[in-house]
Design an enzyme around this catalytic site. Structure first.
Site, PDB file in Angstrom:
ATOM      1  N   ARG A 162       0.822  -1.222   0.000  1.00  0.00           N
ATOM      2  CA  ARG A 162       0.000   0.000   0.000  1.00  0.00           C
ATOM      3  C   ARG A 162       0.854   1.270   0.000  1.00  0.00           C
ATOM      4  NH1 ARG A 162      -3.158  -3.683  -0.522  1.00  0.00           N
ATOM      5  NH2 ARG A 162      -5.280  -3.779   0.285  1.00  0.00           N
ATOM      6  N   SER A 237     -10.629  -0.556   2.907  1.00  0.00           N
ATOM      7  CA  SER A 237      -9.924  -0.625   4.193  1.00  0.00           C
ATOM      8  C   SER A 237      -9.558   0.784   4.643  1.00  0.00           C
ATOM      9  CB  SER A 237      -8.622  -1.407   4.050  1.00  0.00           C
ATOM     10  OG  SER A 237      -8.856  -2.678   3.550  1.00  0.00           O
ATOM     11  N   GLU A 333      -5.111   4.073   6.114  1.00  0.00           N
ATOM     12  CA  GLU A 333      -4.677   3.772   4.758  1.00  0.00           C
ATOM     13  C   GLU A 333      -5.213   4.842   3.807  1.00  0.00           C
ATOM     14  OE1 GLU A 333      -6.194   1.877   1.397  1.00  0.00           O
ATOM     15  OE2 GLU A 333      -5.741  -0.063   2.294  1.00  0.00           O
TER      16      GLU A 333
HETATM   17  N1  EPU Z   1     -10.845 -10.300  10.336  1.00  0.00           N
HETATM   18  C1  EPU Z   1     -11.611 -10.296  11.474  1.00  0.00           C
HETATM   19  N2  EPU Z   1     -12.625  -9.413  11.588  1.00  0.00           N
HETATM   20  C2  EPU Z   1     -12.939  -8.532  10.613  1.00  0.00           C
HETATM   21  C3  EPU Z   1     -12.147  -8.519   9.441  1.00  0.00           C
HETATM   22  C4  EPU Z   1     -11.098  -9.409   9.329  1.00  0.00           C
HETATM   23  O1  EPU Z   1     -11.374 -11.079  12.382  1.00  0.00           O
HETATM   24  O2  EPU Z   1     -13.893  -7.775  10.779  1.00  0.00           O
HETATM   25  C5  EPU Z   1      -9.790 -11.299  10.177  1.00  0.00           C
HETATM   26  C6  EPU Z   1     -10.244 -12.400   9.229  1.00  0.00           C
HETATM   27  O3  EPU Z   1     -10.914 -13.398   9.880  1.00  0.00           O
HETATM   28  C7  EPU Z   1      -8.926 -12.907   8.665  1.00  0.00           C
HETATM   29  C8  EPU Z   1      -8.081 -11.650   8.638  1.00  0.00           C
HETATM   30  O4  EPU Z   1      -8.672 -10.726   9.529  1.00  0.00           O
HETATM   31  O5  EPU Z   1      -8.323 -13.815   9.547  1.00  0.00           O
HETATM   32  C9  EPU Z   1      -7.909 -11.074   7.261  1.00  0.00           C
HETATM   33  O6  EPU Z   1      -9.151 -10.647   6.732  1.00  0.00           O
HETATM   34  P1  EPU Z   1      -9.398 -10.403   5.167  1.00  0.00           P
HETATM   35  O7  EPU Z   1      -8.999 -11.594   4.382  1.00  0.00           O
HETATM   36  O8  EPU Z   1     -10.772  -9.885   5.000  1.00  0.00           O
HETATM   37  O9  EPU Z   1      -8.334  -9.313   4.762  1.00  0.00           O
HETATM   38  P2  EPU Z   1      -7.814  -7.975   5.453  1.00  0.00           P
HETATM   39  O10 EPU Z   1      -6.424  -8.169   5.891  1.00  0.00           O
HETATM   40  O11 EPU Z   1      -8.796  -7.518   6.488  1.00  0.00           O
HETATM   41  C10 EPU Z   1      -6.801  -7.035   3.236  1.00  0.00           C
HETATM   42  C11 EPU Z   1      -6.841  -5.766   2.427  1.00  0.00           C
HETATM   43  C12 EPU Z   1      -8.131  -5.669   1.625  1.00  0.00           C
HETATM   44  C13 EPU Z   1      -8.213  -6.873   0.711  1.00  0.00           C
HETATM   45  C14 EPU Z   1      -8.152  -8.158   1.554  1.00  0.00           C
HETATM   46  C15 EPU Z   1      -8.097  -9.396   0.715  1.00  0.00           C
HETATM   47  C16 EPU Z   1      -5.481  -4.193   3.693  1.00  0.00           C
HETATM   48  C17 EPU Z   1      -5.469  -2.958   4.522  1.00  0.00           C
HETATM   49  N3  EPU Z   1      -6.688  -4.618   3.309  1.00  0.00           N
HETATM   50  O12 EPU Z   1      -7.858  -6.957   4.195  1.00  0.00           O
HETATM   51  O13 EPU Z   1      -8.047  -4.513   0.819  1.00  0.00           O
HETATM   52  O14 EPU Z   1      -9.408  -6.852  -0.053  1.00  0.00           O
HETATM   53  O15 EPU Z   1      -6.947  -8.139   2.368  1.00  0.00           O
HETATM   54  O16 EPU Z   1      -6.852  -9.496   0.097  1.00  0.00           O
HETATM   55  O17 EPU Z   1      -4.433  -4.740   3.398  1.00  0.00           O
HETATM   56  C18 EPU Z   1      -8.608  -2.209   0.594  1.00  0.00           C
HETATM   57  O18 EPU Z   1      -7.394  -1.973   0.594  1.00  0.00           O
HETATM   58  O19 EPU Z   1      -9.457  -1.292   0.486  1.00  0.00           O
HETATM   59  C19 EPU Z   1      -9.072  -3.579   0.789  1.00  0.00           C
HETATM   60  C20 EPU Z   1     -10.351  -3.884   0.900  1.00  0.00           C
END
Ligand code: EPU
Length: 337
Positions: A162, A237, A333
């Site tokens: 990012r 995010s 972000e």
């Molecule tokens: N999780 C929770 N609670 C929540 C959300 C997430 O416990 O409310 C846990 C999930 O269970 C999982 C982990 O967090 O174990 C990761 O969750 P997820 O796969 O949804 O991904 P993320 O790390 O929350 C990142 C990106 C997203 C992208 C997803 C999928 C960042 C800041 N965000 O989210 O990007 O879609 O991975 O690759 O890196 C964006 O940048 O706008 C965005 C949506």
């Protein structure tokens, strides 16, 4: 090209914040961009792409340049790959769909990300195991001060999670006008090992997925977790996932043994901010017209007419709470304007 005054930006930012632009111009040609940059009366400028990664907390006292350059072309192709150029004002997802219609692979995991092509390199957009940099060749950008064109190679861009040179030392200095991608024509490299994708493909009964099916899986996952900005204002995010030391992680794990984590190196670990925010009790919390999304705690939402400053304050309360409970600092972000 027409300069307008006191224009609401509500339709131009995915958070749907009703802030005003003192002056506003939509740019559909590089030549108009150059002439506007030479106008002495509009020295304060604000560059607007898809408006998908910003929170407007006040009116913009500047000339807003809405980059609306359009066009997609195949620059060259060989048996196995194609080099494709997309203008900055193309909608990102529409561009991904164009690639899929042409059976060009590489961007399918980045389906449905809001925003435009020209702003995608600034924060090196990423999702489901793929980042923009993986298919990026170069981009063309105009230096604001001189109106000279410069080509940035992948190395020049210093892409990180990012992050890029356009968010760091060159912040506010260049306007990206087009981006060049290298895409596969056959023998596509499928990246389906991100847990949610393989599960979704199984649900779809797809064993040997095509790039189009991977895209469909990504769209289904995103639609199930992330709010559609056309219905509920949001900027994806709101925070970055924090990286902490192995030592701090070991300490945390004693209190929270179930904490999800992704090792980055032998000394650092990435923690999902969404998990921290959920654990801190914010997930799905609504305060009047704004709140924390019920299905993904990393996303702050504007239900209708929230003010940017209200969302900013909520984000600060979340940051302070996460610091207090977990001793972790989480960083926004989105760009706070
Ligand atoms: N999780 C929770 N609670 C929540 C959300 C997430 O416990 O409310 C846990 C999930 O269970 C999982 C982990 O967090 O174990 C990761 O969750 P997820 O796969 O949804 O991904 P993320 O790390 O929350 C990142 C990106 C997203 C992208 C997803 C999928 C960042 C800041 N965000 O989210 O990007 O879609 O991975 O690759 O890196 C964006 O940048 O706008 C965005 C949506």
């Amino acid at each position: 090209m027409q300069i307008q005054h006191n224009i609401s930006l509500k339709e131009y930012n995915t958070f749907g914040i009703d802030a005003k632009a003192k002056h506003f111009v939509s740019i559909a040609a590089i030549e108009s961009l150059k002439s506007v940059l030479q106008l002495p009366e509009y020295q304060k400028r604000f560059i607007l792409g898809g408006g998908s990664n910003m929170l407007l907390t006040k009116d913009v006292e500047a000339l807003v340049l809405h980059i609306n350059l359009k066009g997609i072309e195949i620059v060259s192709q060989e048996d196995t790959f194609a080099i494709v150029k997309a203008q900055a004002g193309e909608n990102w997802h529409a561009f991904v769909l164009w690639c899929l219609q042409n059976n060009f692979g590489g961007l399918e995991n980045l389906s449905l990300i809001p925003g435009n092509v020209g702003t995608a390199p600034i924060q090196n957009i990423g999702a489901y195991g793929v980042e923009l940099k993986d298919a990026f060749v170069s981009c063309e950008a105009l230096e604001i001060a001189t109106q000279k064109t410069r080509i940035f190679t992948k190395t020049d861009c210093n892409f990180e999670y990012r992050n890029s040179v356009f968010k760091q030392e060159l912040k506010g200095k260049y306007i990206i006008t087009s981006v060049l991608f290298k895409l596969t024509k056959n023998n596509h490299i499928l990246r389906t090992n991100y847990g949610a994708i393989s599960t979704q493909l199984e649900l779809m009964h797809v064993e040997k997925p095509t790039i189009q099916e991977v895209s469909k899986a990504v769209i289904a996952i995103r639609e199930s977790k992330l709010p559609n900005p056309k219905e509920i204002g949001n900027s994806g995010s709101f925070f970055k996932n924090p990286v902490i030391t192995l030592q701090d992680f070991e300490t945390l794990k004693r209190s929270f043994p179930e904490i999800p984590n992704y090792p980055i190196s032998s000394t650092s670990i990435k923690i999902p901010a969404g998990w921290l925010i959920e654990k801190a009790g914010f997930k799905g919390k609504r305060f009047g017209d704004y709140g924390v999304h019920e299905k993904q705690a990393l996303v702050l939402v504007n239900y209708n007419n929230a003010k940017g400053i209200e969302i900013l304050k909520l984000s600060q309360v979340i940051q302070e709470t996460i610091k207090r409970i977990f001793n972790i600092s989480i960083e926004a972000e989105v760009n706070i304007i």
